[in-house]
Design a protein around this motif. Sequence first.
Motif, short mmCIF file in Angstrom:
data_model
loop_
_atom_site.label_atom_id
_atom_site.label_comp_id
_atom_site.label_asym_id
_atom_site.label_seq_id
_atom_site.Cartn_x
_atom_site.Cartn_y
_atom_site.Cartn_z
N SER A 90 30.37 36.61 42.19
CA SER A 90 29.74 37.87 42.08
C SER A 90 29.74 38.16 40.34
O SER A 90 28.53 38.88 40.15
CB SER A 90 30.24 39.16 42.83
OG SER A 90 30.36 38.83 44.17
N ALA A 91 30.78 37.98 39.82
CA ALA A 91 30.96 38.54 38.31
C ALA A 91 29.80 37.79 37.55
O ALA A 91 29.07 38.02 36.67
CB ALA A 91 32.22 38.42 37.82
N ILE A 92 29.47 36.45 37.76
CA ILE A 92 28.85 35.44 37.18
C ILE A 92 27.23 35.89 37.55
O ILE A 92 26.63 35.87 36.52
CB ILE A 92 29.20 33.92 37.72
CG1 ILE A 92 30.37 33.45 37.17
CG2 ILE A 92 27.92 33.07 37.12
CD1 ILE A 92 30.81 32.36 37.87
N LEU A 93 27.02 36.19 38.69
CA LEU A 93 25.65 36.67 39.06
C LEU A 93 25.22 38.01 38.49
O LEU A 93 24.06 38.09 38.01
CB LEU A 93 25.52 36.61 40.64
CG LEU A 93 25.41 35.39 41.38
CD1 LEU A 93 25.62 35.55 43.03
CD2 LEU A 93 24.24 34.75 41.09
N LYS A 102 32.73 42.54 31.71
CA LYS A 102 33.73 41.52 31.31
C LYS A 102 34.61 41.45 32.51
O LYS A 102 35.41 42.31 32.81
CB LYS A 102 34.30 42.25 29.87
CG LYS A 102 33.28 42.27 28.96
CD LYS A 102 33.00 40.63 28.35
CE LYS A 102 32.18 40.53 26.89
NZ LYS A 102 31.95 39.15 26.65
N VAL A 103 35.24 40.13 32.57
CA VAL A 103 36.08 39.83 33.28
C VAL A 103 37.67 40.14 32.39
O VAL A 103 37.53 39.67 31.22
CB VAL A 103 36.29 38.45 33.62
CG1 VAL A 103 37.45 37.79 34.20
CG2 VAL A 103 35.26 38.28 34.92
N VAL A 104 38.43 41.05 32.88
CA VAL A 104 39.36 41.29 31.86
C VAL A 104 40.73 40.79 32.69
O VAL A 104 41.88 40.77 31.92
CB VAL A 104 39.65 43.01 31.90
CG1 VAL A 104 38.31 43.33 31.22
CG2 VAL A 104 39.66 43.70 33.14
N ALA A 105 40.67 40.13 33.72
CA ALA A 105 41.91 39.24 34.20
C ALA A 105 41.69 38.62 35.47
O ALA A 105 40.35 38.71 35.94
CB ALA A 105 42.91 40.34 34.58
N THR A 211 39.09 34.99 42.16
CA THR A 211 38.77 36.46 42.21
C THR A 211 39.28 37.10 40.99
O THR A 211 40.49 36.61 40.33
CB THR A 211 39.24 37.37 43.62
OG1 THR A 211 40.76 37.10 43.59
CG2 THR A 211 38.55 37.04 44.68
N VAL A 212 38.55 37.91 40.39
CA VAL A 212 38.83 38.47 39.03
C VAL A 212 38.82 39.96 39.06
O VAL A 212 38.55 40.46 40.05
CB VAL A 212 37.89 38.01 38.09
CG1 VAL A 212 37.82 36.45 37.87
CG2 VAL A 212 36.43 38.62 38.27
N ILE A 213 39.33 40.61 38.09
CA ILE A 213 39.12 42.00 37.73
C ILE A 213 38.18 42.23 36.57
O ILE A 213 38.07 41.58 35.40
CB ILE A 213 40.58 42.88 37.14
CG1 ILE A 213 41.63 42.36 38.34
CG2 ILE A 213 40.45 44.22 36.99
CD1 ILE A 213 43.03 42.60 37.82
N GLY A 214 37.04 43.14 37.08
CA GLY A 214 35.73 43.19 36.12
C GLY A 214 36.04 44.65 35.54
O GLY A 214 36.30 45.48 36.34
N ALA A 215 35.37 44.70 34.53
CA ALA A 215 35.34 46.03 33.74
C ALA A 215 33.89 46.24 33.29
O ALA A 215 33.27 45.48 32.63
CB ALA A 215 36.24 46.23 32.70
N ARG A 216 33.60 47.60 32.97
CA ARG A 216 32.35 47.79 32.19
C ARG A 216 32.65 47.49 30.87
O ARG A 216 33.87 47.74 30.46
CB ARG A 216 31.93 49.38 32.39
CG ARG A 216 31.41 49.86 33.56
CD ARG A 216 30.81 51.23 33.77
NE ARG A 216 31.58 52.18 33.22
CZ ARG A 216 31.88 52.76 32.12
NH1 ARG A 216 30.96 52.60 30.98
NH2 ARG A 216 32.68 53.75 31.63
N THR A 217 31.97 46.94 30.15
CA THR A 217 32.01 46.29 28.51
C THR A 217 32.38 47.64 27.98
O THR A 217 33.24 47.69 27.03
CB THR A 217 31.02 45.71 28.14
OG1 THR A 217 30.98 44.24 28.96
CG2 THR A 217 31.26 45.02 26.78
#
Length: 318
Positions: A90-93, A102-105, A211-217
């Motif tokens: 999902s993050a990549i797409l 950004k993936v932060v972790a 699975t990752v933790i994503g953040a608004r850049t």
Amino acid sequence: MKRLASLGLALTLLIGPAAAADKPKTVRVTYVTAPFNVPSIVMREMGYLDEAFAKFGIKVENPVITSGAQQTQALAAGEIDLASVLGGTSAILARANGVDLKVVAAYARSPKAYFLMTRADGPAKIADLKGKKIAGPKGTVLNQLLVAALASQKLTLNDVEYINMDLPAARAALLAGQVDVATLAGANVTLVEKAGGKALTSGEGLIKPTTVIGARTAFAEQHPDLLAAYFEAHRKALDFVAKNPEEALAIAAREQKISIEDARAQLPLYDFTPAMTEADIANLSEDQDFMVQAGMLPKAKAIDIKASLVAPSAFTLK
């Protein structure tokens, strides 16, 4: 605490003057419990996140958004600041399609926790899925598992009727006989098994999900101290799970409405180490290659995973 202070300092040095941005009154972090996200469940139950942000005078909101696609849409719209559990696919797409995240972790690595499930009288093998109705959440690791399983038999999504449903709805549809197969994980797998269902396959050997933790850049760049506060709470939850495993299992079992025994069987399937590694980058890159080959992502939109998607600070978490 020394390590957390170092993390905050590293983030501040990395981001620079942007850290002086005005603090928000509210930080919005998604709450995702499935498939078996014990750190998130413990963090909420113990109030660690509220505690971490209270010192800034900031309130925390925890919208329940389980779909990866919906989480990235919410990030793009500025409706959330952190996607606490986001499928790598999902993050990549999302990033490939212009979402500024950004993936932060890392959140978890768990190939053995994802399944294609059917009833006792359902398809006997993956090759039997042609023409069948399959339910599950699109744009997720489970979506990728289905594509990979079909590809192993020279089939594609065009060979099945794929219906978008969240995990509880997919499980209910399967057990009601409305679909032939459901893509499931965590407690939903256990509930199907208890109802007499069976697994066609797990993700082992087919996918390497991270699975990752994503953040608004913008959030990550403007508020490194708030990002550090989030990881303070996340680390407390991980420490609690490590030091009080039975209590953590009881909390998770209660939240997911399963027995302690079922919860105990789930926990070993997950690696919750938050620091990203080169192996994670390789896995995510393989995921992207697979999505391109499967027609899920145009080759022209493929991204450089490490340079474009993952924040440098994700590699230094402790």
